[in-house]
Design a protein around this motif. Sequence first.
Motif, PDB file in Angstrom:
ATOM      1  N   PRO A 147       0.750  -1.085   0.018  1.00 30.19           N
ATOM      2  CA  PRO A 147       0.027   0.054  -0.154  1.00 30.19           C
ATOM      3  C   PRO A 147       0.806   1.149  -0.178  1.00 30.19           C
ATOM      4  O   PRO A 147       1.985   1.139   0.551  1.00 30.19           O
ATOM      5  CB  PRO A 147      -0.720   0.106   1.393  1.00 30.19           C
ATOM      6  N   VAL A 148       0.287   2.433  -0.417  1.00 27.63           N
ATOM      7  CA  VAL A 148       1.033   3.697  -0.477  1.00 27.63           C
ATOM      8  C   VAL A 148       1.066   4.075   0.996  1.00 27.63           C
ATOM      9  O   VAL A 148       0.041   3.894   1.689  1.00 27.63           O
ATOM     10  CB  VAL A 148       0.096   4.717  -1.568  1.00 27.63           C
ATOM     11  N   ARG A 149       2.208   4.594   1.390  1.00 28.67           N
ATOM     12  CA  ARG A 149       2.466   5.281   2.546  1.00 28.67           C
ATOM     13  C   ARG A 149       1.781   6.464   2.646  1.00 28.67           C
ATOM     14  O   ARG A 149       1.439   7.323   1.765  1.00 28.67           O
ATOM     15  CB  ARG A 149       3.855   5.649   2.823  1.00 28.67           C
ATOM     16  N   PRO A 150       0.842   6.759   3.675  1.00 25.60           N
ATOM     17  CA  PRO A 150       0.118   7.815   3.961  1.00 25.60           C
ATOM     18  C   PRO A 150       1.076   9.079   4.015  1.00 25.60           C
ATOM     19  O   PRO A 150       2.035   8.932   4.533  1.00 25.60           O
ATOM     20  CB  PRO A 150      -0.842   7.469   5.180  1.00 25.60           C
ATOM     21  N   MET A 151       0.336  10.265   3.859  1.00 23.30           N
ATOM     22  CA  MET A 151       0.951  11.496   4.038  1.00 23.30           C
ATOM     23  C   MET A 151       1.125  12.141   5.340  1.00 23.30           C
ATOM     24  O   MET A 151      -0.111  11.981   5.779  1.00 23.30           O
ATOM     25  CB  MET A 151       0.190  12.548   3.037  1.00 23.30           C
ATOM     26  N   THR A 152       2.174  12.229   5.727  1.00 24.23           N
ATOM     27  CA  THR A 152       2.208  12.705   7.191  1.00 24.23           C
ATOM     28  C   THR A 152       1.993  14.216   7.361  1.00 24.23           C
ATOM     29  O   THR A 152       2.361  14.916   6.293  1.00 24.23           O
ATOM     30  CB  THR A 152       3.589  12.160   7.869  1.00 24.23           C
ATOM     31  N   PRO A 153       2.101  14.932   8.566  1.00 16.40           N
ATOM     32  CA  PRO A 153       1.771  16.199   8.543  1.00 16.40           C
ATOM     33  C   PRO A 153       3.300  17.086   8.128  1.00 16.40           C
ATOM     34  O   PRO A 153       3.389  17.809   7.572  1.00 16.40           O
ATOM     35  CB  PRO A 153       1.543  16.423   9.892  1.00 16.40           C
ATOM     36  N   GLY A 154       4.424  16.251   8.478  1.00 18.43           N
ATOM     37  CA  GLY A 154       5.678  16.705   8.255  1.00 18.43           C
ATOM     38  C   GLY A 154       5.813  16.768   6.688  1.00 18.43           C
ATOM     39  O   GLY A 154       6.486  17.715   6.301  1.00 18.43           O
ATOM     40  N   ARG A 155       5.534  15.629   5.991  1.00 13.05           N
ATOM     41  CA  ARG A 155       5.435  15.699   4.646  1.00 13.05           C
ATOM     42  C   ARG A 155       4.876  16.763   4.001  1.00 13.05           C
ATOM     43  O   ARG A 155       5.072  17.452   2.929  1.00 13.05           O
ATOM     44  CB  ARG A 155       5.435  14.341   3.839  1.00 13.05           C
ATOM     45  N   THR A 156       3.587  16.916   4.441  1.00 11.04           N
ATOM     46  CA  THR A 156       2.620  17.929   3.879  1.00 11.04           C
ATOM     47  C   THR A 156       3.331  19.423   4.007  1.00 11.04           C
ATOM     48  O   THR A 156       3.304  20.091   3.028  1.00 11.04           O
ATOM     49  CB  THR A 156       1.346  17.817   4.698  1.00 11.04           C
ATOM     50  N   ALA A 157       3.872  19.629   5.245  1.00 10.68           N
ATOM     51  CA  ALA A 157       4.404  20.991   5.413  1.00 10.68           C
ATOM     52  C   ALA A 157       5.470  21.063   4.475  1.00 10.68           C
ATOM     53  O   ALA A 157       6.139  22.120   3.884  1.00 10.68           O
ATOM     54  CB  ALA A 157       4.777  20.917   6.758  1.00 10.68           C
ATOM     55  N   ALA A 158       6.396  20.176   4.203  1.00  8.76           N
ATOM     56  CA  ALA A 158       7.585  20.239   3.384  1.00  8.76           C
ATOM     57  C   ALA A 158       7.223  20.389   1.863  1.00  8.76           C
ATOM     58  O   ALA A 158       7.949  21.230   1.395  1.00  8.76           O
ATOM     59  CB  ALA A 158       8.524  18.799   3.500  1.00  8.76           C
ATOM     60  N   LEU A 159       6.086  19.590   1.417  1.00 13.22           N
ATOM     61  CA  LEU A 159       5.832  20.059   0.060  1.00 13.22           C
ATOM     62  C   LEU A 159       5.256  21.226  -0.072  1.00 13.22           C
ATOM     63  O   LEU A 159       5.341  21.979  -1.191  1.00 13.22           O
ATOM     64  CB  LEU A 159       4.862  18.729  -0.406  1.00 13.22           C
ATOM     65  N   ALA A 160       4.311  21.809   0.852  1.00 11.35           N
ATOM     66  CA  ALA A 160       3.986  23.165   0.778  1.00 11.35           C
ATOM     67  C   ALA A 160       5.010  24.016   0.765  1.00 11.35           C
ATOM     68  O   ALA A 160       5.074  25.263  -0.020  1.00 11.35           O
ATOM     69  CB  ALA A 160       3.108  23.302   2.103  1.00 11.35           C
ATOM     70  N   LYS A 161       6.243  24.054   1.549  1.00  9.28           N
ATOM     71  CA  LYS A 161       7.014  24.871   1.501  1.00  9.28           C
ATOM     72  C   LYS A 161       7.768  24.882   0.185  1.00  9.28           C
ATOM     73  O   LYS A 161       8.381  25.765  -0.278  1.00  9.28           O
ATOM     74  CB  LYS A 161       7.941  24.452   2.616  1.00  9.28           C
ATOM     75  N   ALA A 162       8.125  23.752  -0.378  1.00 10.48           N
ATOM     76  CA  ALA A 162       8.838  23.594  -1.590  1.00 10.48           C
ATOM     77  C   ALA A 162       8.069  24.225  -2.803  1.00 10.48           C
ATOM     78  O   ALA A 162       8.583  24.964  -3.668  1.00 10.48           O
ATOM     79  CB  ALA A 162       8.960  22.225  -1.817  1.00 10.48           C
ATOM     80  N   MET A 163       6.676  24.054  -2.795  1.00 12.87           N
ATOM     81  CA  MET A 163       5.949  24.801  -3.468  1.00 12.87           C
ATOM     82  C   MET A 163       5.804  26.258  -3.520  1.00 12.87           C
ATOM     83  O   MET A 163       5.827  26.901  -4.536  1.00 12.87           O
ATOM     84  CB  MET A 163       4.538  24.163  -3.684  1.00 12.87           C
ATOM     85  N   LEU A 164       5.960  26.613  -2.427  1.00 14.39           N
ATOM     86  CA  LEU A 164       6.124  28.309  -2.191  1.00 14.39           C
ATOM     87  C   LEU A 164       7.534  28.865  -2.680  1.00 14.39           C
ATOM     88  O   LEU A 164       7.328  29.632  -3.327  1.00 14.39           O
ATOM     89  CB  LEU A 164       6.123  28.585  -0.831  1.00 14.39           C
ATOM     90  N   ALA A 165       8.302  28.050  -2.673  1.00 19.58           N
ATOM     91  CA  ALA A 165       9.705  28.436  -3.033  1.00 19.58           C
ATOM     92  C   ALA A 165       9.544  28.310  -4.749  1.00 19.58           C
ATOM     93  O   ALA A 165      10.203  29.409  -5.317  1.00 19.58           O
ATOM     94  CB  ALA A 165      10.892  27.564  -2.596  1.00 19.58           C
TER      95      ALA A 165
END
Length: 124
Positions: free
Chosen positions: A77-95
């Motif tokens: 199964p695909v690993r669930p998205m954790t809050p830390g991964r969500t925050a890291a992706l949001a920061k990368a998209m902001l950059a």
Amino acid sequence: MSAHFYDPDGSRHGLPTFPFRMAPDGYATRRQLRAQGLRPGGQAVAAQLLWHSNRYRRQGEPPVRVAYLYRRDRAKPVRPMTPGRTAALAKAMLARRTCPECRTDRGYCIPRSLGMCVPCATPS
């Protein structure tokens, strides 16, 4: 069916090989696994699909495309998205959306070809 690409025992191509749209049940590409909520999970490629495609012809290479297949029964199964991964992706998209010249969030990804937002690249 292209008989040239039909090699279910892998004697000719090294891997079990099937023509496009002729893969047996139990095999899936990465995209097909993802659509079912699965991932390869570290397993090796189990088979491949081969087909001719002039659309992706490269100079000096035959116009043959390949899609690797994985076994569905060994997928995890695909690993669930954790809050830390969500925050890291949001920061990368902001950059990616922030212009290095004017330091504003433009709401779209800055084109790498320009290196800055469109208004900064084309001053009036």
